[in-house]
Design a protein around this motif. Structure first.
Motif, PDB file in Angstrom:
ATOM      1  N   UNK A 108      27.244 -71.150  36.034  1.00 23.72           N
ATOM      2  CA  UNK A 108      28.463 -71.694  35.345  1.00 23.72           C
ATOM      3  C   UNK A 108      29.045 -70.649  34.035  1.00 23.72           C
ATOM      4  N   UNK A 109      27.927 -70.511  33.224  1.00 25.43           N
ATOM      5  CA  UNK A 109      28.419 -69.839  31.954  1.00 25.43           C
ATOM      6  C   UNK A 109      28.210 -68.173  32.252  1.00 25.43           C
ATOM      7  N   UNK A 110      29.309 -67.555  31.743  1.00 23.51           N
ATOM      8  CA  UNK A 110      29.259 -65.854  31.874  1.00 23.51           C
ATOM      9  C   UNK A 110      28.020 -65.455  31.292  1.00 23.51           C
ATOM     10  N   UNK A 111      27.837 -65.845  30.034  1.00 23.66           N
ATOM     11  CA  UNK A 111      26.843 -65.241  29.420  1.00 23.66           C
ATOM     12  C   UNK A 111      25.328 -65.394  30.055  1.00 23.66           C
ATOM     13  N   UNK A 112      25.404 -66.488  30.536  1.00 25.45           N
ATOM     14  CA  UNK A 112      23.897 -66.796  31.289  1.00 25.45           C
ATOM     15  C   UNK A 112      24.184 -66.085  32.700  1.00 25.45           C
ATOM     16  N   UNK A 113      25.099 -65.780  33.139  1.00 21.00           N
ATOM     17  CA  UNK A 113      25.016 -65.069  34.494  1.00 21.00           C
ATOM     18  C   UNK A 113      24.658 -63.422  34.189  1.00 21.00           C
ATOM     19  N   UNK A 114      25.458 -62.935  33.006  1.00 21.62           N
ATOM     20  CA  UNK A 114      25.259 -61.780  32.876  1.00 21.62           C
ATOM     21  C   UNK A 114      23.478 -61.374  32.448  1.00 21.62           C
ATOM     22  N   UNK A 115      23.152 -62.362  31.570  1.00 19.57           N
ATOM     23  CA  UNK A 115      21.734 -62.325  31.165  1.00 19.57           C
ATOM     24  C   UNK A 115      20.867 -62.366  32.351  1.00 19.57           C
ATOM     25  N   UNK A 116      21.163 -63.080  33.457  1.00 21.15           N
ATOM     26  CA  UNK A 116      20.400 -62.907  34.736  1.00 21.15           C
ATOM     27  C   UNK A 116      20.599 -61.816  35.480  1.00 21.15           C
ATOM     28  N   UNK A 117      21.657 -61.262  35.410  1.00 21.07           N
ATOM     29  CA  UNK A 117      21.952 -59.884  36.161  1.00 21.07           C
ATOM     30  C   UNK A 117      21.414 -58.999  35.392  1.00 21.07           C
TER      31      UNK A 117
ATOM     32  N   UNK B 110      34.002 -62.200  38.433  1.00 20.00           N
ATOM     33  CA  UNK B 110      32.776 -61.816  37.832  1.00 20.00           C
ATOM     34  C   UNK B 110      32.374 -60.474  37.520  1.00 20.00           C
ATOM     35  N   UNK B 111      32.492 -59.535  39.030  1.00 25.24           N
ATOM     36  CA  UNK B 111      32.252 -58.369  38.691  1.00 25.24           C
ATOM     37  C   UNK B 111      33.087 -57.819  37.731  1.00 25.24           C
ATOM     38  N   UNK B 112      34.523 -57.756  37.452  1.00 28.32           N
ATOM     39  CA  UNK B 112      35.177 -57.390  36.576  1.00 28.32           C
ATOM     40  C   UNK B 112      34.876 -57.679  35.380  1.00 28.32           C
ATOM     41  N   UNK B 113      34.254 -58.980  34.889  1.00 29.55           N
ATOM     42  CA  UNK B 113      33.752 -59.456  33.634  1.00 29.55           C
ATOM     43  C   UNK B 113      32.591 -58.478  33.306  1.00 29.55           C
ATOM     44  N   UNK B 114      31.640 -58.360  34.368  1.00 27.78           N
ATOM     45  CA  UNK B 114      30.462 -57.633  34.044  1.00 27.78           C
ATOM     46  C   UNK B 114      30.860 -56.131  33.943  1.00 27.78           C
ATOM     47  N   UNK B 115      31.729 -55.662  34.377  1.00 26.38           N
ATOM     48  CA  UNK B 115      32.110 -54.191  34.112  1.00 26.38           C
ATOM     49  C   UNK B 115      32.984 -53.974  32.713  1.00 26.38           C
ATOM     50  N   UNK B 116      33.422 -54.847  32.249  1.00 24.97           N
ATOM     51  CA  UNK B 116      34.189 -55.161  31.104  1.00 24.97           C
ATOM     52  C   UNK B 116      32.946 -55.030  29.888  1.00 24.97           C
ATOM     53  N   UNK B 117      31.967 -55.907  30.051  1.00 26.47           N
ATOM     54  CA  UNK B 117      30.952 -56.156  29.138  1.00 26.47           C
ATOM     55  C   UNK B 117      29.737 -55.226  29.137  1.00 26.47           C
ATOM     56  N   UNK B 118      29.417 -54.622  30.263  1.00 25.40           N
ATOM     57  CA  UNK B 118      28.310 -53.735  30.182  1.00 25.40           C
ATOM     58  C   UNK B 118      28.772 -52.226  29.638  1.00 25.40           C
ATOM     59  N   UNK B 119      27.844 -51.759  29.093  1.00 24.58           N
ATOM     60  CA  UNK B 119      28.078 -50.185  28.452  1.00 24.58           C
ATOM     61  C   UNK B 119      28.309 -49.116  29.591  1.00 24.58           C
ATOM     62  N   UNK B 120      29.163 -48.240  29.251  1.00 21.25           N
ATOM     63  CA  UNK B 120      29.160 -46.991  30.438  1.00 21.25           C
ATOM     64  C   UNK B 120      27.984 -46.523  30.650  1.00 21.25           C
ATOM     65  N   UNK B 121      27.111 -46.507  29.713  1.00 18.22           N
ATOM     66  CA  UNK B 121      25.628 -46.029  30.048  1.00 18.22           C
ATOM     67  C   UNK B 121      24.882 -46.725  30.991  1.00 18.22           C
ATOM     68  N   UNK B 122      24.991 -48.166  30.912  1.00 25.00           N
ATOM     69  CA  UNK B 122      24.392 -49.044  31.717  1.00 25.00           C
ATOM     70  C   UNK B 122      24.958 -48.855  33.201  1.00 25.00           C
TER      71      UNK B 122
END
Length: 284
Positions: free
Chosen positions: A53-62, A81-93
């Protein structure tokens, strides 16, 4: 070695399972979470991550996934969710993840990024593998609705003057780098497409390991040029029951391959457009 994945699927996730995983996330029980993820198919992992449910939790699990698995999972996530991950993750990651993808998947993923993030990923990729970066930039230069836009750069080509034994050695050397290849393209010294030979035919030809590929290959090879429209590519696959197809440049030099899974996506798009026309709505 990663644990063997069980022969099961989690296509529907119940609230109790999600609550258990969420609690493990809040407890930062990384070992338990990694064991759960290791026991799942990539698609099933994406279903769970999508339903947290929570974006932060989903990103942590990913973030607990290794880069190779993350590359498979992120492609299966919902657009939001893919768009959110892409925005939050660093370019390096993101570049680490992209470097583990097949080139056609990497192209689809990177092309959907915001321009600034896209360039950041490409710059980071330059530092990891300049060849991967060069190939990705080449694929991004093609219109997404053409053969070049859906092709992959991973393919196996052998010289027409190689014998069967030498061709098998090429397959052994390249095989682990490429998922699901069924045919070898046979080329001349200038990488011009000369013919095709299936893996089955190559194995049968091992009865005469000294036989040259030019004598073992099928000269009647179907191919497309990079700028061929993707709907024409799909029509060719349907008409000739193909599983893969070489892509060539204007000089008939092999530059990539298209496989049936790429074309299935095109066929699905065509179907959606047809249904939209019949119902008087748009494809979305």
């Amino acid at each position: 070695m990663a644990p063997e994945k069980k022969n099961k699927s989690v296509l529907e996730v119940d609230d109790e399972l999600l609550d258990d995983i969420t609690q493990l996330i809040h407890d930062r029980s990384d070992a338990a979470l990694k064991n759960i993820l290791a026991d799942l198919y990539d698609f099933d992992a994406s279903v769970i991550i999508d339903n947290i449910r929570d974006d932060e939790d989903a990103l942590y699990l990913f973030s607990l996934l290794d880069d190779e698995t993350a590359g498979e999972v992120i492609l299966e996530l919902s657009d939001d969710r893919r768009e959110m991950f892409s925005e939050r993750l660093s370019g390096e990651k993101l570049s680490d993840i992209v470097s583990e993808m097949e080139s056609d998947d990497a192209t689809d993923f990177v092309s959907d990024l915001e321009e600034e993030k896209q360039e950041e990923v490409l710059e980071q990729l330059d530092k990891i593998d300049i060849e991967d970066s060069r190939e990705l930039r080449e694929l991004l230069s093609y219109d997404e609705n053409t053969a070049g836009g859906i092709m992959a750069k991973e393919f196996v080509a052998v010289n027409a003057m190689m014998n069967v034994s030498e061709a098998v050695s090429v397959v052994q050397d390249r095989g682990e780098e490429i998922d699901q290849f069924y045919n070898l393209w046979v080329v001349d010294d200038n990488n011009v497409l000369a013919g095709i030979i299936s893996l089955k035919r190559l194995i049968i030809s091992m009865k005469d390991p000294g036989k040259l590929m030019k004598d073992a290959m099928n000269e009647d090879v179907i191919y497309v040029e990079a700028h061929t429209d993707q709907e024409e590519v799909a029509k060719i696959f349907r008409s000739y029951d193909l599983v893969s197809l070489p892509v060539v440049d204007s000089n008939k030099r092999v530059i990539g391959r298209i496989t049936i899974d790429d074309v299935m996506d095109v066929m699905e798009e065509e179907f959606q457009e047809d249904v939209a026309r019949m119902t008087g709505t748009d494809a979305e």
